[in-house]
Design a protein around this motif. Sequence first.
Motif, mmCIF file in Angstrom:
data_model
loop_
_atom_site.group_PDB
_atom_site.id
_atom_site.type_symbol
_atom_site.label_atom_id
_atom_site.label_comp_id
_atom_site.label_asym_id
_atom_site.label_seq_id
_atom_site.Cartn_x
_atom_site.Cartn_y
_atom_site.Cartn_z
ATOM 1 N N LEU A 2 36.983 73.583 52.894
ATOM 2 C CA LEU A 2 37.699 72.861 53.936
ATOM 3 C C LEU A 2 36.857 72.808 55.201
ATOM 4 O O LEU A 2 36.484 73.844 55.762
ATOM 5 N N ARG A 3 36.533 71.599 55.643
ATOM 6 C CA ARG A 3 35.724 71.424 56.851
ATOM 7 C C ARG A 3 36.643 71.330 58.065
ATOM 8 O O ARG A 3 37.679 70.671 58.029
ATOM 9 N N LEU A 4 36.238 71.980 59.140
ATOM 10 C CA LEU A 4 37.037 72.035 60.360
ATOM 11 C C LEU A 4 36.311 71.311 61.484
ATOM 12 O O LEU A 4 35.133 71.578 61.736
ATOM 13 N N ASP A 5 37.003 70.384 62.132
ATOM 14 C CA ASP A 5 36.445 69.685 63.289
ATOM 15 C C ASP A 5 36.565 70.612 64.497
ATOM 16 O O ASP A 5 37.645 70.771 65.069
ATOM 17 N N ARG A 6 35.453 71.230 64.866
ATOM 18 C CA ARG A 6 35.507 72.258 65.914
ATOM 19 C C ARG A 6 35.901 71.693 67.271
ATOM 20 O O ARG A 6 36.671 72.313 68.004
ATOM 21 N N GLN A 7 35.377 70.516 67.610
ATOM 22 C CA GLN A 7 35.708 69.934 68.907
ATOM 23 C C GLN A 7 37.195 69.587 68.990
ATOM 24 O O GLN A 7 37.854 69.870 69.991
ATOM 25 N N LYS A 8 37.720 68.995 67.929
ATOM 26 C CA LYS A 8 39.135 68.652 67.893
ATOM 27 C C LYS A 8 40.000 69.909 67.972
ATOM 28 O O LYS A 8 40.994 69.945 68.709
ATOM 29 N N THR A 9 39.614 70.930 67.209
ATOM 30 C CA THR A 9 40.383 72.177 67.195
ATOM 31 C C THR A 9 40.367 72.847 68.559
ATOM 32 O O THR A 9 41.393 73.341 69.045
ATOM 33 N N VAL A 220 47.680 74.474 64.015
ATOM 34 C CA VAL A 220 46.236 74.518 64.259
ATOM 35 C C VAL A 220 45.651 75.847 63.771
ATOM 36 O O VAL A 220 44.599 75.884 63.109
ATOM 37 N N LEU A 221 46.334 76.948 64.084
ATOM 38 C CA LEU A 221 45.846 78.265 63.658
ATOM 39 C C LEU A 221 45.853 78.385 62.134
ATOM 40 O O LEU A 221 44.964 79.030 61.551
ATOM 41 N N TYR A 222 46.830 77.765 61.503
ATOM 42 C CA TYR A 222 46.869 77.796 60.040
ATOM 43 C C TYR A 222 45.669 77.047 59.450
ATOM 44 O O TYR A 222 45.070 77.506 58.465
ATOM 45 N N LYS A 223 45.312 75.921 60.051
ATOM 46 C CA LYS A 223 44.140 75.180 59.585
ATOM 47 C C LYS A 223 42.865 75.995 59.782
ATOM 48 O O LYS A 223 41.968 75.990 58.919
ATOM 49 N N ILE A 224 42.777 76.688 60.914
ATOM 50 C CA ILE A 224 41.600 77.531 61.162
ATOM 51 C C ILE A 224 41.516 78.639 60.115
ATOM 52 O O ILE A 224 40.445 78.931 59.567
ATOM 53 N N TRP A 225 42.662 79.273 59.826
ATOM 54 C CA TRP A 225 42.686 80.355 58.843
ATOM 55 C C TRP A 225 42.336 79.837 57.451
ATOM 56 O O TRP A 225 41.594 80.496 56.705
ATOM 57 N N SER A 226 42.849 78.654 57.108
ATOM 58 C CA SER A 226 42.550 78.068 55.800
ATOM 59 C C SER A 226 41.062 77.750 55.681
ATOM 60 O O SER A 226 40.450 77.966 54.627
ATOM 61 N N ALA A 227 40.497 77.218 56.778
ATOM 62 C CA ALA A 227 39.060 76.908 56.757
ATOM 63 C C ALA A 227 38.236 78.184 56.651
ATOM 64 O O ALA A 227 37.200 78.224 55.965
ATOM 65 N N PHE A 228 38.687 79.248 57.315
ATOM 66 C CA PHE A 228 37.977 80.528 57.265
ATOM 67 C C PHE A 228 37.994 81.108 55.852
ATOM 68 O O PHE A 228 36.990 81.622 55.351
ATOM 69 N N LEU A 229 39.136 80.997 55.172
ATOM 70 C CA LEU A 229 39.252 81.534 53.832
ATOM 71 C C LEU A 229 38.453 80.734 52.801
ATOM 72 O O LEU A 229 38.072 81.241 51.756
#
Length: 231
Positions: A2-9, A220-229
Motif C-alpha cells: 500500500l503506497r501512502l501519499d505523504r504530502q496529502k497525509t 487517516v491514522l488507519y491508512k498510515i497504519w495499514s501502509a506501515f504494516l
Amino acid sequence: MLRLDRQKTKQQLLQNAISLAVGLSSLIHLHNLKSLSSICKFWDSFLIPIILIGEIMKLFLSNYYSFSEMQKNQTNLNKKKQGFLAADKMLAIFIQCAMVVLYGFSCILLGAPVLQDYEKTCILSIILTLLTVSPLVFLLGAGGALQVWFCEKVENIVKAEEVYISLYKYHAIGAILGAWLGSVVVPLDWDSDWQEYPIPNVIGALCGSGVATLISTTCVLYKIWSAFLSY
C-alpha cells in the motif's frame, strides 16, 4: 504494498490538528465564561473570532501546499488568479450574508423566537456559516464554492485543495448535525442554564465538527497504519 501519499497525509493531519485545536480552544473559552449566556452576546464571546482564526489558518495551510502545484501548471495558476476578481468577491460576501439569513430563517422555522432573541439567532447563524460555508468560499471563491455544492466536478483545483474540500465536507456535515441534535434538549423541562437557546445548538455544532474531525483523523491514522504494516 500500500503506497501512502505523504504530502496529502501530512496536510490532512495538520488540518485536522488545527480543527481540533479550534474546538478545544472554544470549549476552554466556554468553560471559563462566567455565564454560558455570554455566548449569545457579540461583545462577550470570542467564539466567532476563534473559529474565524482557525479557518484562516487552515486556508493558509492549503494555500501553502497548493502553491507549488500551481506553479508547475501556469495555466491553472492564471485561472486561479482570475477567479478572485471584484465581482467574485462581492458574490462571495453575498453568499455568506445570505447563508446567515437562511440559517436564521431555518432556526425560526424550527422554533426560535421571531422578534425576541434575534441577537442569539444571529450569532448561531454566523457560527454555522463559518463552519459550513465560509471555509469553501475563502478557498475557492464564490464560483468554486458553488461548483462544489451543485456540480459533480470542480474545475481548476489542485490536489491540496481536493484534500481541503474532502475534510471540509466532514466538518460541515458534523456541525449541522450537531447543531440540530443540540436543539433536542431545548424544550426539555430541566431548568438548566446551558439548556437556554441557542447554547446547546452552538455547543452541538462545535462538538459535531469535533467528532467529524476525530473520525476523519482516525481514517487517516488507519491508512498510515495499514501502509506501515504492508512494508
